[in-house]
Design a protein around this motif. Sequence first.
Motif, PDB file in Angstrom:
ATOM      1  N   ARG A   1      53.427  30.150  37.146  1.00  0.00           N
ATOM      2  CA  ARG A   1      53.879  29.636  35.837  1.00  0.00           C
ATOM      3  C   ARG A   1      53.028  30.168  34.694  1.00  0.00           C
ATOM      4  N   LYS A   2      52.675  31.433  34.766  1.00  0.00           N
ATOM      5  CA  LYS A   2      51.871  32.062  33.723  1.00  0.00           C
ATOM      6  C   LYS A   2      52.465  33.421  33.366  1.00  0.00           C
ATOM      7  N   TYR A   3      52.117  33.908  32.180  1.00  0.00           N
ATOM      8  CA  TYR A   3      52.513  35.250  31.783  1.00  0.00           C
ATOM      9  C   TYR A   3      51.487  36.251  32.311  1.00  0.00           C
ATOM     10  N   HIS A   4      51.971  37.383  32.805  1.00  0.00           N
ATOM     11  CA  HIS A   4      51.114  38.419  33.366  1.00  0.00           C
ATOM     12  C   HIS A   4      51.255  39.715  32.571  1.00  0.00           C
ATOM     13  N   LEU A   5      50.171  40.484  32.563  1.00  0.00           N
ATOM     14  CA  LEU A   5      50.206  41.822  31.977  1.00  0.00           C
ATOM     15  C   LEU A   5      50.456  42.874  33.048  1.00  0.00           C
ATOM     16  N   GLY A   6      50.037  42.585  34.264  1.00  0.00           N
ATOM     17  CA  GLY A   6      50.205  43.523  35.363  1.00  0.00           C
ATOM     18  C   GLY A   6      49.666  42.923  36.640  1.00  0.00           C
ATOM     19  N   GLU A   7      50.021  43.516  37.765  1.00  0.00           N
ATOM     20  CA  GLU A   7      49.514  43.050  39.059  1.00  0.00           C
ATOM     21  C   GLU A   7      49.785  44.092  40.124  1.00  0.00           C
ATOM     22  N   PHE A   8      49.041  43.964  41.221  1.00  0.00           N
ATOM     23  CA  PHE A   8      49.264  44.804  42.399  1.00  0.00           C
ATOM     24  C   PHE A   8      49.537  43.888  43.569  1.00  0.00           C
ATOM     25  N   ASN A   9      50.661  44.126  44.257  1.00  0.00           N
ATOM     26  CA  ASN A   9      51.027  43.348  45.434  1.00  0.00           C
ATOM     27  C   ASN A   9      50.914  44.236  46.664  1.00  0.00           C
ATOM     28  N   PRO A  10      49.839  44.066  47.456  1.00  0.00           N
ATOM     29  CA  PRO A  10      49.636  44.956  48.607  1.00  0.00           C
ATOM     30  C   PRO A  10      50.682  44.786  49.704  1.00  0.00           C
ATOM     31  N   LEU A  11      51.220  43.577  49.863  1.00  0.00           N
ATOM     32  CA  LEU A  11      52.212  43.353  50.910  1.00  0.00           C
ATOM     33  C   LEU A  11      53.510  44.087  50.602  1.00  0.00           C
ATOM     34  N   LEU A  12      53.890  44.094  49.330  1.00  0.00           N
ATOM     35  CA  LEU A  12      55.118  44.777  48.919  1.00  0.00           C
ATOM     36  C   LEU A  12      54.859  46.220  48.483  1.00  0.00           C
ATOM     37  N   LYS A  13      53.600  46.629  48.494  1.00  0.00           N
ATOM     38  CA  LYS A  13      53.194  47.962  48.039  1.00  0.00           C
ATOM     39  C   LYS A  13      53.763  48.255  46.645  1.00  0.00           C
ATOM     40  N   THR A  14      53.555  47.290  45.768  1.00  0.00           N
ATOM     41  CA  THR A  14      54.169  47.348  44.441  1.00  0.00           C
ATOM     42  C   THR A  14      53.138  47.098  43.347  1.00  0.00           C
ATOM     43  N   ILE A  15      53.204  47.912  42.295  1.00  0.00           N
ATOM     44  CA  ILE A  15      52.422  47.683  41.086  1.00  0.00           C
ATOM     45  C   ILE A  15      53.389  47.291  39.976  1.00  0.00           C
ATOM     46  N   VAL A  16      52.972  46.325  39.156  1.00  0.00           N
ATOM     47  CA  VAL A  16      53.804  45.854  38.051  1.00  0.00           C
ATOM     48  C   VAL A  16      53.025  46.025  36.749  1.00  0.00           C
ATOM     49  N   PHE A  17      53.702  46.515  35.713  1.00  0.00           N
ATOM     50  CA  PHE A  17      53.075  46.711  34.413  1.00  0.00           C
ATOM     51  C   PHE A  17      53.916  46.080  33.303  1.00  0.00           C
ATOM     52  N   SER A  18      53.233  45.513  32.322  1.00  0.00           N
ATOM     53  CA  SER A  18      53.832  45.271  31.013  1.00  0.00           C
ATOM     54  C   SER A  18      53.664  46.576  30.240  1.00  0.00           C
ATOM     55  N   TRP A  19      54.765  47.179  29.817  1.00  0.00           N
ATOM     56  CA  TRP A  19      54.688  48.499  29.204  1.00  0.00           C
ATOM     57  C   TRP A  19      53.876  48.498  27.916  1.00  0.00           C
ATOM     58  N   SER A  20      54.041  47.476  27.103  1.00  0.00           N
ATOM     59  CA  SER A  20      53.289  47.419  25.843  1.00  0.00           C
ATOM     60  C   SER A  20      51.795  47.379  26.102  1.00  0.00           C
ATOM     61  N   ASP A  21      51.388  46.683  27.159  1.00  0.00           N
ATOM     62  CA  ASP A  21      49.959  46.589  27.483  1.00  0.00           C
ATOM     63  C   ASP A  21      49.468  47.837  28.205  1.00  0.00           C
ATOM     64  N   PHE A  22      50.341  48.465  28.978  1.00  0.00           N
ATOM     65  CA  PHE A  22      49.971  49.738  29.594  1.00  0.00           C
ATOM     66  C   PHE A  22      49.683  50.778  28.516  1.00  0.00           C
ATOM     67  N   LEU A  23      50.547  50.867  27.510  1.00  0.00           N
ATOM     68  CA  LEU A  23      50.362  51.827  26.428  1.00  0.00           C
ATOM     69  C   LEU A  23      49.098  51.541  25.617  1.00  0.00           C
ATOM     70  N   ALA A  24      48.746  50.269  25.497  1.00  0.00           N
ATOM     71  CA  ALA A  24      47.553  49.904  24.730  1.00  0.00           C
ATOM     72  C   ALA A  24      46.299  50.534  25.320  1.00  0.00           C
ATOM     73  N   GLY A  25      46.316  50.787  26.622  1.00  0.00           N
ATOM     74  CA  GLY A  25      45.179  51.440  27.269  1.00  0.00           C
ATOM     75  C   GLY A  25      44.971  52.851  26.775  1.00  0.00           C
ATOM     76  N   PHE A  26      46.041  53.515  26.344  1.00  0.00           N
ATOM     77  CA  PHE A  26      45.930  54.857  25.770  1.00  0.00           C
ATOM     78  C   PHE A  26      45.564  54.799  24.294  1.00  0.00           C
ATOM     79  N   GLN A  27      46.093  53.799  23.621  1.00  0.00           N
ATOM     80  CA  GLN A  27      45.924  53.717  22.165  1.00  0.00           C
ATOM     81  C   GLN A  27      44.549  53.197  21.761  1.00  0.00           C
ATOM     82  N   HIS A  28      43.920  52.426  22.643  1.00  0.00           N
ATOM     83  CA  HIS A  28      42.602  51.864  22.343  1.00  0.00           C
ATOM     84  C   HIS A  28      41.653  52.237  23.483  1.00  0.00           C
TER      85      HIS A  28
END
Length: 272
Positions: free
Chosen positions: A136-163
């Motif tokens: 019940r929380k908002y996430h920016l990203g996560e890695f799920n090893p069981l599903l072999k899946t990475i999840v990103f919030s695109w706006s926050d992913f881009l912020a890593g390049f911009q700042h």
Amino acid sequence: MIVPLLLGLPVVLLFTYWGFNLTDIAYSKIYGKPMIVHDHLYLKNLNTDDIRIIARYSSFYNKLGAYKKRIFKHRVLMFINDKQFIGLDGFEVTRDAKVLIASVAVMLSFGMRNYLIESVNKIIIYPSPYFSSINRKYHLGEFNPLLKTIVFSWSDFLAGFQHNKSNINLGVHEFAHAIYFGSLHYSDSSSVLFFNGIKKIDALLHTETYIDKLSETNYLRKYAYTNKFEFFAVCLEHFIESPLQFQEQAPELFGIIKQMMNFEVVDVSNVA
């Protein structure tokens, strides 16, 4: 006698592969790095638009020599072809998005022979922070090893390049988790070196005086001390974005991570 020879060929290749892996692991234990990192026979290229995007956003790529830039581009293409990209909540997965995500992964695995980060099969992208029905929380990203899946919030992913001096980089952070997890389950030389580094970091984390001194510097944000997985992910963000300060504030930790990643150059710095 051609047929028996042909039938025996896969066995010969298999033993050759095993032999090389054993030799490579032995070499890495002696010299602290894989025997061969860039073993590509044929280097594929990206289109002009892809290269322009990488050159615009990746200072790591821009610092490479001509030959290693070709390797970087080849690896980006292979990474894109190896993963499934999925957009949710209306996010359209563009070619640029794939290239940018792949460029972060390839940067982090550039010192490794097995660079595809096999602990990840799917990359899910939301346009912005997404709500998790689990906690019940908002996430920016996560890695799920069981599903072999990475999840990103695109706006926050881009912020890593911009700042890129903020020491907060979502792409680096989540791929750090994936590489960490992969080192626990694979036995190639890069994974062995990485896992050995994790053991050294764990030893530091169990040294109260070391952690107390490090925390007093306020260099790492408090989230780093959540657990050992977050500690490494936050450290890798700092290693990428402010390596000179990292080396100054925590030289032992910096040296361990540099060897784990087998970095010949470090992003946005002149550290050799």
